[in-house]
Design a protein around this motif. Structure first.
Motif, PDB file in Angstrom:
ATOM      1  N   TRP A   1     -13.564  69.564  -5.062  1.00 26.12           N
ATOM      2  CA  TRP A   1     -13.913  69.030  -3.752  1.00 26.12           C
ATOM      3  C   TRP A   1     -14.167  70.152  -2.766  1.00 26.12           C
ATOM      4  O   TRP A   1     -13.531  71.201  -2.816  1.00 26.12           O
ATOM      5  CB  TRP A   1     -12.804  68.162  -3.204  1.00 26.12           C
ATOM      6  N   ASP A   2     -15.065  69.897  -1.811  1.00 27.91           N
ATOM      7  CA  ASP A   2     -15.236  70.852  -0.721  1.00 27.91           C
ATOM      8  C   ASP A   2     -14.091  70.657   0.275  1.00 27.91           C
ATOM      9  O   ASP A   2     -13.316  69.698   0.184  1.00 27.91           O
ATOM     10  CB  ASP A   2     -16.617  70.727  -0.060  1.00 27.91           C
ATOM     11  N   ASP A   3     -13.933  71.579   1.202  1.00 27.24           N
ATOM     12  CA  ASP A   3     -12.818  71.540   2.149  1.00 27.24           C
ATOM     13  C   ASP A   3     -12.813  70.275   2.999  1.00 27.24           C
ATOM     14  O   ASP A   3     -11.752  69.724   3.302  1.00 27.24           O
ATOM     15  CB  ASP A   3     -12.826  72.776   3.051  1.00 27.24           C
TER      16      ASP A   3
ATOM     17  N   ASN B   1     -21.438  68.050  -4.296  1.00 31.65           N
ATOM     18  CA  ASN B   1     -20.395  68.184  -3.272  1.00 31.65           C
ATOM     19  C   ASN B   1     -19.765  66.851  -2.917  1.00 31.65           C
ATOM     20  O   ASN B   1     -18.716  66.816  -2.279  1.00 31.65           O
ATOM     21  CB  ASN B   1     -20.972  68.832  -2.008  1.00 31.65           C
TER      22      ASN B   1
END
Length: 100
Positions: A34-36, A8
């Motif tokens: 990518w994560d938020d 992450n």
């Protein structure tokens, strides 16, 4: 799990290349993975024309085959750390680690 091993945290990668003029790096940032939170942080920094914090770790390439296409360096988002925390077993980066 270290920051470098957490998928992450990975923002992209760099590859070392050789040319007649010397060693250089090519790479990419891959927002599709990518994560938020990471995406929002980068967008906010860019919109405010602020620097985007990055951490770069050299991968252990000793077990990669000679013709490996795996990156030499991983680009990660920084991890929030306690201000008093210091790495106990971190290996310092020297000039010989950076080819240019």
């Amino acid at each position: 799990m270290s920051n470098a091993q957490d998928p992450n945290n990975k923002l992209g990668a760099l590859w070392e290349k050789m040319s007649g003029r010397g060693t250089y790096m090519t790479g990419k940032l891959d927002p599709s993975k990518w994560d938020d939170d990471a995406l929002a942080a980068v967008i906010d920094a860019l919109a405010a024309r602020q620097p985007v914090p990055l951490v770069v770790f050299r991968r252990d390439t000793s077990k990669d085959p000679a013709d490996s296409k795996r990156p030499t360096w991983d680009i990660l988002k920084p991890r929030a750390r306690d201000a008093a925390a210091t790495p106990r077993d971190a290996t310092p980066v020297t000039a010989s680690d950076i080819p240019f």
